[in-house]
Design an enzyme around this catalytic site. Sequence first.
Site, PDB file in Angstrom:
ATOM      1  N   HIS A 101       0.839  -1.204   0.000  1.00 32.65           N
ATOM      2  CA  HIS A 101       0.000   0.000   0.000  1.00 32.65           C
ATOM      3  C   HIS A 101       0.873   1.253   0.000  1.00 32.65           C
ATOM      4  CE1 HIS A 101      -3.447   2.583   0.983  1.00 32.65           C
ATOM      5  NE2 HIS A 101      -2.603   3.211   1.789  1.00 32.65           N
ATOM      6  N   GLU A 102       1.892   1.273   0.850  1.00 30.76           N
ATOM      7  CA  GLU A 102       2.784   2.435   0.882  1.00 30.76           C
ATOM      8  C   GLU A 102       3.563   2.553  -0.424  1.00 30.76           C
ATOM      9  OE1 GLU A 102       2.269   4.557   3.068  1.00 30.76           O
ATOM     10  OE2 GLU A 102       1.013   3.246   4.295  1.00 30.76           O
ATOM     11  N   HIS A 105       1.579   4.446  -2.850  1.00 31.63           N
ATOM     12  CA  HIS A 105       1.713   5.902  -2.734  1.00 31.63           C
ATOM     13  C   HIS A 105       2.967   6.394  -3.456  1.00 31.63           C
ATOM     14  CE1 HIS A 105      -1.717   6.594  -0.261  1.00 31.63           C
ATOM     15  NE2 HIS A 105      -1.262   5.922   0.774  1.00 31.63           N
TER      16      HIS A 105
END
Length: 235
Positions: A101-102, A105
Site C-alpha cells: 500500500h505504501e 503511494h
Amino acid sequence: MYFGIYDPTIIVLIPAIVFALYAQAKVSRAYSKYSKIPNSTGMTGRQAARRILDANGLHHVPVEMVAGKLTDHYDPSRDVMRLSAEVYNGTTVAAVSIAAHESGHAIQDGTSYAFLKFRNAIAPVVNLASTASWPLIFIGLIIIWSGRNFEMGDLIFDIGVIFFLAVILFHLVTLPVEFNASRRAVAQLTDLGIISSYERKSARKVLSAAAMTYVAALATAVANLVRILLIRGRD
C-alpha cells in the site's frame, strides 16, 4: 445555551463516533488476524516494498524502518518509504499488504497522480487551517453569545467555518488517494508473485479495513461541522 454533554446537538456526532469506533475495531481485527498468517513466499515487508518499487522504476526510493506500530508511510517530501518494525521485518500477509500500500503511494508520486499532487499541495495550508479553525469558531460563538458585537462574532465564526471546510476537503481528497493506493497494492502483489492468488482476498481485507478509517474521519469531520452550524443557528 448548552455545552458539552448537555448540548442536544451532540446527537449529531453519535453515528459518526460509532462508525469511527467500528472502523478502528475492524482495522485492529484484520491486522491482528492477518499478521499471524505467513505469506506463501516468505517475503518480508521490506523485500515486498523493494520489489514493487524496483519494478516500477523507483530504485532511488529507500525503504527505512521507523519506530511504532502501524506508523508506516511514504514521505513524498523526502521521497522515502518508512515501515514499522512489524511490517519491515514481517513475513505475514498483513506485512506485505501494508508495504505494498505504501509502495502504491510512491508509485502515485512517481506518476504524478493528480489527487496525491493536490493533497500534497494543500497539506501545509490545511495544517494551519486545522489548528486555527476551532479557536476561531469558539471565539466567534462566545462573542455572539455575549450579545456585544454580533457582526464581529459572525465574521470570526464564518472564518473558522471556512477553515474547517478546508479540513473536510483534505479528508475528501484523501479517499481517492488511499483507495487508489490499495488497488495498486493488490495488483502489484499478485502481478509480481509476492502473494498467491488465494491470498489476494486476504490482502484486500487488510487494506479495505484500513481504508474505512479514512471514511470514518471524513464522516466525523462532516458531523462536527453540522453540529457547529446547528449550535450557531439556534442562537
